[in-house]
Design an enzyme around this catalytic site. Structure first.
Site, PDB file in Angstrom:
ATOM      1  N   LYS A 281       0.829  -1.207   0.000  1.00  0.00           N
ATOM      2  CA  LYS A 281       0.000   0.000   0.000  1.00  0.00           C
ATOM      3  C   LYS A 281       0.864   1.259   0.000  1.00  0.00           C
ATOM      4  O   LYS A 281       0.563   2.230  -0.726  1.00  0.00           O
ATOM      5  CB  LYS A 281      -0.905  -0.003   1.237  1.00  0.00           C
ATOM      6  CG  LYS A 281      -1.989  -1.067   1.218  1.00  0.00           C
ATOM      7  CD  LYS A 281      -2.788  -1.063   2.516  1.00  0.00           C
ATOM      8  CE  LYS A 281      -3.813  -2.174   2.548  1.00  0.00           C
ATOM      9  NZ  LYS A 281      -4.546  -2.219   3.845  1.00  0.00           N
ATOM     10  N   ASP A 282       1.932   1.258   0.805  1.00  0.00           N
ATOM     11  CA  ASP A 282       2.801   2.435   0.870  1.00  0.00           C
ATOM     12  C   ASP A 282       3.458   2.705  -0.480  1.00  0.00           C
ATOM     13  O   ASP A 282       3.583   3.866  -0.905  1.00  0.00           O
ATOM     14  CB  ASP A 282       3.872   2.251   1.944  1.00  0.00           C
ATOM     15  CG  ASP A 282       3.296   2.257   3.356  1.00  0.00           C
ATOM     16  OD1 ASP A 282       2.144   2.708   3.525  1.00  0.00           O
ATOM     17  OD2 ASP A 282       3.995   1.794   4.284  1.00  0.00           O
ATOM     18  N   ILE A 283       3.891   1.635  -1.151  1.00  0.00           N
ATOM     19  CA  ILE A 283       4.494   1.800  -2.475  1.00  0.00           C
ATOM     20  C   ILE A 283       3.459   2.355  -3.448  1.00  0.00           C
ATOM     21  O   ILE A 283       3.744   3.264  -4.243  1.00  0.00           O
ATOM     22  CB  ILE A 283       5.061   0.450  -2.972  1.00  0.00           C
ATOM     23  CG1 ILE A 283       6.266   0.039  -2.112  1.00  0.00           C
ATOM     24  CG2 ILE A 283       5.470   0.530  -4.442  1.00  0.00           C
ATOM     25  CD1 ILE A 283       6.712  -1.397  -2.313  1.00  0.00           C
ATOM     26  N   ASN A 286       2.909   5.994  -3.058  1.00  0.00           N
ATOM     27  CA  ASN A 286       4.040   6.807  -3.508  1.00  0.00           C
ATOM     28  C   ASN A 286       4.315   6.671  -5.002  1.00  0.00           C
ATOM     29  O   ASN A 286       5.329   7.169  -5.491  1.00  0.00           O
ATOM     30  CB  ASN A 286       5.312   6.406  -2.744  1.00  0.00           C
ATOM     31  CG  ASN A 286       5.262   6.791  -1.289  1.00  0.00           C
ATOM     32  OD1 ASN A 286       4.510   7.681  -0.885  1.00  0.00           O
ATOM     33  ND2 ASN A 286       6.053   6.116  -0.463  1.00  0.00           N
ATOM     34  N   GLU A 299       7.624 -13.007  -0.067  1.00  0.00           N
ATOM     35  CA  GLU A 299       7.176 -14.304   0.455  1.00  0.00           C
ATOM     36  C   GLU A 299       6.843 -14.097   1.913  1.00  0.00           C
ATOM     37  O   GLU A 299       7.643 -13.556   2.678  1.00  0.00           O
ATOM     38  CB  GLU A 299       8.271 -15.351   0.276  1.00  0.00           C
ATOM     39  CG  GLU A 299       7.784 -16.779   0.481  1.00  0.00           C
ATOM     40  CD  GLU A 299       8.084 -17.310   1.860  1.00  0.00           C
ATOM     41  OE1 GLU A 299       7.106 -17.638   2.587  1.00  0.00           O
ATOM     42  OE2 GLU A 299       9.260 -17.405   2.224  1.00  0.00           O
ATOM     43  N   CYS A 333       8.112 -20.832   7.576  1.00  0.00           N
ATOM     44  CA  CYS A 333       6.882 -20.422   6.904  1.00  0.00           C
ATOM     45  C   CYS A 333       6.190 -21.608   6.257  1.00  0.00           C
ATOM     46  O   CYS A 333       4.992 -21.561   5.972  1.00  0.00           O
ATOM     47  CB  CYS A 333       7.173 -19.338   5.884  1.00  0.00           C
ATOM     48  SG  CYS A 333       8.534 -19.719   4.771  1.00  0.00           S
TER      49      CYS A 333
END
Length: 548
Positions: A281-283, A286, A299, A333
């Site tokens: 979202k931040d990318i 911006n 990942e 993971c």
């Protein structure tokens, strides 16, 4: 920039998986590893600087990396990068970029091939000791991670890169030569590493760097020492200053500053799903300031499954489940954390599982007889503890083994097995990231229905395993669970992917499935340029169809 001659098309040496040492009692390799552990203990706390442009930087702010099996002991003290240092790291990386990307591929590849050889011999026990003490892995888990897998990443990446560069247009029209360049991205790559795999901390910056990129690496606070040793190896192997900048420090502040740079070109991430979504979202917010559309490679987590069909070999399924669920305290993971067992084999499975569970030893990593050690830190311990306590009070859940924990000296959680009558139970649907396994017993005749339940229970899609001897059941499971796991195993546990054999990654909430340990990952860090060179001059601009 000086010109560099490229006087040959070079071929990477034959690549094979690194042979793994097994550390049996009274062996030379165990003695060397024990000596490395002892030496590291004596040197603690080790001071770790920031590394920018080849310069070791020390700041006023220092944080600690403690030994999770002995949390009163500080293993390392590391300096945290401040805004001025981050700015210097970005500018320095961009300054180093031109000469690094212009270096012939064979010279770039040689750095990582040499690093692999250095790790295989000179640095093996040092890096294993740092991984064991700092990240709580036992000898075998450290060996398959910090030695074998990282070596394999460095060697196989070079092989895959060579194959990528060789892919050229198959057709050239008369008088034309068509060519493809695999350019590095325009700008820099930001790599954010996790605590649980030293090899990932090494591959996150190395894969983009091999393809000619420059990288800023932010290591996990719980793996700073091992990641620092990885940089030490790369520097000895000839990695030029500025190609990989080492910037430990506060994640939120560092990331906010980096994502505001117009030269940010890619995120290479392994970590939690929530953080990855926020970064995405931040990318996006911006996007107007960047020179190009950033490549996002990530990942994250998983809620990985084992399905036990009525035709399964129960002995194998039990042993594989113990390993898949409890190796490294379930902090992979890919760890198995939910198991679906056919009721017709449940009694046999349960009896064997509890018999094998009783053999599991938990304790400090320096005792080689322990099957696993501590969980990584207090926050993780408290989270796992909360799930166990929830299960104790849940009417649909029964803890049939384990359920205890102790953080008086280290963060130890006993291997816990829960049986639930609710297929949507909290512990069978939410990622715990610890040694907690939840089992649901289904009616054997409802096999096809349970496959739908497996597919729909979790938003993740990382790994899964199916245990069956019946071919129809195997084919049905493969088809019904096609999108439930990026790595799917038959009669094999859900963990343990090997570079060169099982490229690793998952989709859905588990990430972008770009498959570390394959050429596909390297493609994400190049931007192709097509070159068409014409050898025959044209005499006019018109075409035959233009004639009257």
């Amino acid at each position: 920039m000086s010109q560099v001659a490229n006087l040959g098309i070079f071929k990477i040496p034959e690549i094979k998986n690194e042979p793994m040492k097994t550390y049996p009692p009274h062996s030379e390799e165990r003695a060397k590893l024990q000596a490395a552990l002892s030496e590291l203990r004596k040197k603690a706390p080790i001071e770790i600087p920031i590394l920018v442009n080849g310069q070791e930087i020390r700041t006023d702010k220092i944080e600690e990396q403690r030994i999770p099996s002995d949390h009163a002991t500080v293993l390392a003290r590391y300096h945290e990068a401040d805004p001025a240092t981050i700015d210097k790291a970005i500018k320095g990386a961009l300054a180093a970029k031109a000469s690094w990307e212009a270096l012939p591929f064979n010279d770039r590849a040689a750095v990582f091939l040499k690093a692999a050889d250095l790790l295989s011999v000179k640095y093996r026990y040092k890096l294993l000791a740092a991984t064991m003490l700092g990240q709580g892995k036992n000898a075998w888990q450290a060996e398959i991670d910090a030695a074998a897998e990282l070596i394999d990443f460095w060697r196989f990446n070079a092989k895959y890169a060579q194959e990528i560069y060789q892919q050229q247009p198959p057709v050239n029209a008369p008088g034309v030569w068509n060519r493809l360049e695999y350019r590095p991205l325009e700008g820099f790559v930001y790599a954010i590493a996790p605590f649980n795999f030293t090899a990932i901390g090494g591959n996150l910056p190395s894969a983009p760097a091999l393809m000619g990129n420059v990288v800023l690496l932010k290591p996990s606070p719980s793996a700073v020492l091992s990641n620092w040793i990885v940089l030490e190896i790369l520097r000895e192997a000839g990695l030029p200053d500025g190609v990989i900048q080492f910037i430990p420090g506060p994640a939120a502040e560092i990331t906010e500053q980096i994502l505001k740079s117009p030269d940010f070109a890619s995120l290479h991430f392994t970590g939690s799903t929530q953080i990855f979504k926020k970064l995405w979202k931040d990318i996006g917010n911006n996007i107007d300031i960047y020179k190009s559309y950033p490549r996002i490679v990530g990942e994250t987590g998983g809620k990985n499954f084992h399905v036990i069909h009525k035709s399964a070999n129960i002995e194998n399924a039990v042993h594989q489940t113990i390993r898949g669920a409890f190796e490294y305290a379930g902090q992979k993971c890919s760890a198995a954390s939910r198991v679906y067992v056919a009721d017709s084999v449940w009694d046999e499975f349960r009896t064997a599982l509890l018999t094998e569970h009783a053999k599991i030893k938990v304790g400090p990593v320096e005792d080689f007889t322990n099957f696993y050690g501590p969980v990584i830190h207090k926050a993780s311990f408290e989270k796992i503890k909360s799930y166990i306590e929830w299960a104790k009070g849940d009417a649909s859940s029964e803890i049939i083994a384990g359920g205890s924990y102790d953080d008086s000296k280290g963060y130890f959680v006993q291997p816990t097995i829960i049986v639930t009558s609710n297929p949507k139970s909290k512990t069978i649907s939410e990622e715990i990231f610890g040694p907690v396994l939840t089992i649901y017993v289904y009616k054997s005749d409802d096999y096809e229905k349970i496959l739908d339940v497996v597919n729909e229970t979790s938003g993740y899609g990382l790994t899964g395993a199916l245990f069956a001897q019946d071919l129809h059941a195997i084919l049905l499971g493969q088809n019904k669970l096609r999108h439930a796991a990026g790595n799917f195993y038959l009669n094999e546990k859900s963990t343990g992917a090997m570079v060169g054999q099982q490229p690793f990654g998952g989709a859905r909430a588990s990430g972008t499935n770009d498959k570390a340990g394959s050429p596909n990952l390297l493609y994400r860090f190049v931007s192709m340029r097509t070159i068409k060179e014409n050898f025959i001059n044209i005499e006019n601009f018109s075409y035959p169809s233009n004639l009257a």
